[in-house]
Design a protein around this motif. Structure first.
Motif, PDB file in Angstrom:
ATOM      1  N   ARG A 142     -63.588  -4.189  10.151  1.00  0.00           N
ATOM      2  CA  ARG A 142     -62.209  -4.064  10.705  1.00  0.00           C
ATOM      3  C   ARG A 142     -61.553  -3.124  10.165  1.00  0.00           C
ATOM      4  NH1 ARG A 142     -63.018  -9.516   9.105  1.00  0.00           N
ATOM      5  NH2 ARG A 142     -61.799  -9.544   7.300  1.00  0.00           N
TER       6      ARG A 142
ATOM      7  N   VAL B 106     -62.227 -15.240  22.371  1.00  0.00           N
ATOM      8  CA  VAL B 106     -61.280 -14.346  21.596  1.00  0.00           C
ATOM      9  C   VAL B 106     -61.468 -12.741  22.159  1.00  0.00           C
ATOM     10  CG1 VAL B 106     -60.751 -13.462  19.402  1.00  0.00           C
ATOM     11  CG2 VAL B 106     -61.109 -15.855  19.797  1.00  0.00           C
TER      12      VAL B 106
ATOM     13  N   SER C 215     -54.100  -5.865  15.394  1.00  0.00           N
ATOM     14  CA  SER C 215     -54.567  -7.155  14.993  1.00  0.00           C
ATOM     15  C   SER C 215     -55.539  -7.700  16.216  1.00  0.00           C
ATOM     16  CB  SER C 215     -53.325  -8.086  14.743  1.00  0.00           C
ATOM     17  OG  SER C 215     -53.826  -9.388  15.081  1.00  0.00           O
ATOM     18  N   ASP C 216     -55.083  -7.376  17.438  1.00  0.00           N
ATOM     19  CA  ASP C 216     -56.207  -8.056  18.371  1.00  0.00           C
ATOM     20  C   ASP C 216     -57.354  -7.395  18.376  1.00  0.00           C
ATOM     21  OD1 ASP C 216     -53.972  -9.307  19.346  1.00  0.00           O
ATOM     22  OD2 ASP C 216     -53.619  -8.428  21.063  1.00  0.00           O
TER      23      ASP C 216
ATOM     24  N   VAL D  45     -48.529  -3.333  15.612  1.00  0.00           N
ATOM     25  CA  VAL D  45     -49.254  -4.417  14.701  1.00  0.00           C
ATOM     26  C   VAL D  45     -50.187  -5.569  15.602  1.00  0.00           C
ATOM     27  CG1 VAL D  45     -48.963  -6.296  12.869  1.00  0.00           C
ATOM     28  CG2 VAL D  45     -47.338  -4.309  12.960  1.00  0.00           C
ATOM     29  N   GLU D  46     -49.685  -5.834  16.796  1.00  0.00           N
ATOM     30  CA  GLU D  46     -50.044  -6.670  17.380  1.00  0.00           C
ATOM     31  C   GLU D  46     -51.413  -6.190  17.965  1.00  0.00           C
ATOM     32  OE1 GLU D  46     -47.711  -8.851  20.528  1.00  0.00           O
ATOM     33  OE2 GLU D  46     -49.077 -10.079  20.926  1.00  0.00           O
TER      34      GLU D  46
ATOM     35  N   SER E  10     -64.171  -8.096  14.880  1.00  0.00           N
ATOM     36  CA  SER E  10     -64.682  -9.154  13.830  1.00  0.00           C
ATOM     37  C   SER E  10     -65.423 -10.071  14.528  1.00  0.00           C
ATOM     38  CB  SER E  10     -63.564  -9.594  13.111  1.00  0.00           C
ATOM     39  OG  SER E  10     -63.930 -10.501  11.890  1.00  0.00           O
ATOM     40  N   GLU E  11     -65.048 -10.571  15.689  1.00  0.00           N
ATOM     41  CA  GLU E  11     -65.968 -11.566  16.492  1.00  0.00           C
ATOM     42  C   GLU E  11     -67.334 -10.928  16.919  1.00  0.00           C
ATOM     43  OE1 GLU E  11     -65.050 -14.637  16.575  1.00  0.00           O
ATOM     44  OE2 GLU E  11     -62.836 -14.567  16.424  1.00  0.00           O
TER      45      GLU E  11
ATOM     46  N   THR F  51     -59.852 -12.433  25.583  1.00  0.00           N
ATOM     47  CA  THR F  51     -58.382 -12.582  25.404  1.00  0.00           C
ATOM     48  C   THR F  51     -57.680 -11.425  24.874  1.00  0.00           C
ATOM     49  OG1 THR F  51     -58.797 -14.931  25.200  1.00  0.00           O
ATOM     50  CG2 THR F  51     -56.361 -14.258  24.850  1.00  0.00           C
ATOM     51  N   PHE F  52     -58.329 -10.878  23.678  1.00  0.00           N
ATOM     52  CA  PHE F  52     -57.557  -9.884  23.030  1.00  0.00           C
ATOM     53  C   PHE F  52     -58.036  -8.551  23.463  1.00  0.00           C
ATOM     54  CE2 PHE F  52     -56.932 -12.609  18.983  1.00  0.00           C
ATOM     55  CZ  PHE F  52     -56.024 -13.513  19.795  1.00  0.00           C
TER      56      PHE F  52
ATOM     57  N   SER G 240     -65.497  -7.226   6.627  1.00  0.00           N
ATOM     58  CA  SER G 240     -63.969  -6.609   6.455  1.00  0.00           C
ATOM     59  C   SER G 240     -64.362  -5.240   6.563  1.00  0.00           C
ATOM     60  CB  SER G 240     -63.721  -7.189   5.167  1.00  0.00           C
ATOM     61  OG  SER G 240     -64.545  -6.610   4.082  1.00  0.00           O
TER      62      SER G 240
ATOM     63  N   LYS H 197     -58.927  -5.683  15.747  1.00  0.00           N
ATOM     64  CA  LYS H 197     -59.382  -6.038  14.633  1.00  0.00           C
ATOM     65  C   LYS H 197     -60.179  -7.319  14.878  1.00  0.00           C
ATOM     66  CE  LYS H 197     -57.423  -5.846  10.345  1.00  0.00           C
ATOM     67  NZ  LYS H 197     -56.132  -5.999   9.524  1.00  0.00           N
ATOM     68  N   CYS H 198     -59.536  -8.288  15.492  1.00  0.00           N
ATOM     69  CA  CYS H 198     -60.062  -9.577  15.749  1.00  0.00           C
ATOM     70  C   CYS H 198     -61.315  -9.771  16.598  1.00  0.00           C
ATOM     71  CB  CYS H 198     -58.733 -10.518  16.228  1.00  0.00           C
ATOM     72  SG  CYS H 198     -59.264 -12.205  15.773  1.00  0.00           S
TER      73      CYS H 198
END
Lengths: 170, 111
Positions: free
Chosen positions: A50, A142, A68-69, A64-65, A75-76, A145-146, A47, A71-72
């Motif tokens: 992120r 992920v 979020s992308d 926001v999108e 995180s991965e 894609t992000f 966390s 961060k994701c």
């Protein structure tokens, strides 16, 4: 006489080369800001990684999108370092983030862990070394894609560097 | 109704609703899985609902969590529902094709 001509040519050639170099430097994108975070591979720090990236990117006023992308994806990558690179041991994870003048963000996630033998295989959707079915094997999918671009540099025993690149929309 | 930092557990008739609180990442997923699994085995409900309405962030660890609980429920003959994931969470679920196999409902449908 001929030698002199050669010399002239050479000088001209050198001059051309040097101007080429300067134009190349001018074309390079300018890094407007950068930040770095180093932390031990405890899973509680996922966390933190992120929060670090999202706080750093706030200066671009992202959607926001987009946030979020990113961060994701981060995180991965960090989870991979914790679970796979430093499996059973604690090592250092380094995150380097850059912002260029064209709102392109580059984030490097670097570990000195066990490394990946076959990067291509590791990046296959649903590929996982975990057999109890509790990990989805979607980590790299992920990330792909992000973000706009992902590069993975790795060798067994040498650690892994994952580079994520994404343009932040205005 | 037991509540902690990770999970709120509510019983409604034969259904158990697990409301996940906060982010789902690899670190938190481990604990959340344990809590959900022990509750499922103790209660043996007819329906398991996982409410993602309070989850702002989820990565692929969340996919493992949800698909793993779906598998366990199906094996035990328990119905499985997912309640109101936000659009960002939905994006990840769709990446794994979850919307095709899971029963994803809005908040009203759960009550």
């Amino acid at each position: 006489m001929k030698n002199l001509n050669d010399l002239k040519d050479l000088k001209e050639y050198e001059k051309n080369e040097s101007t080429k170099k300067t134009t190349k430097t001018k074309k390079r994108v300018k890094i407007v800001n950068s930040a770095e975070l180093v932390f031990p591979s405890n899973s509680v720090n996922e966390s933190l990684s992120r929060s670090f990236v999202s706080s750093f990117l706030m200066q671009l006023n992202p959607t926001v999108e987009d946030i979020s992308d990113i961060k994701c994806a981060v995180s991965e990558a960090v989870t991979n370092s914790i679970v796979h690179a430093y499996s059973g041991v604690i090592g250092k994870i380094r995150i380097k983030a850059f912002i260029t003048d064209e709102r392109v963000v580059t984030i490097d996630i670097i570990d000195k862990g066990c490394g990946i033998g076959d990067v291509k295989e590791a990046m296959t959707p649903l590929f996982t070394t975990n057999t109890d079915g509790e990990r989805s094997g979607m980590g790299f999918t992920v990330m792909e894609t992000f973000t706009d671009k992902i590069k993975v540099y790795s060798a067994p025993g040498r650690g892994t560097r994952v580079r994520l690149v994404k343009k932040i929309s205005e | 109704m037991p509540t902690n930092d990770f999970l709120k557990i509510e019983k409604k008739g034969d259904a158990v609703i697990f409301t996940v609180l906060g982010d789902i990442d690899h670190h938190r997923a481990k604990k959340i899985k344990q809590l959900i699994d022990s509750e499922i085995f103790i209660c043996q409900p007819n329906t398991v609902c996982i409410n993602l309405g309070e989850v702002d962030f989820m990565d692929s660890s969340g996919l493992g969590l949800i698909l793993g609980r779906y598998r366990i429920s199906t094996e035990l003959g328990i119905a499985f529902k997912l309640i109101e994931p936000n659009p960002r969470v939905m994006k990840i679920l769709k990446l794994a094709g979850c919307e095709k196999i899971l029963d994803i409902v809005g908040k009203e449908a759960a009550n």
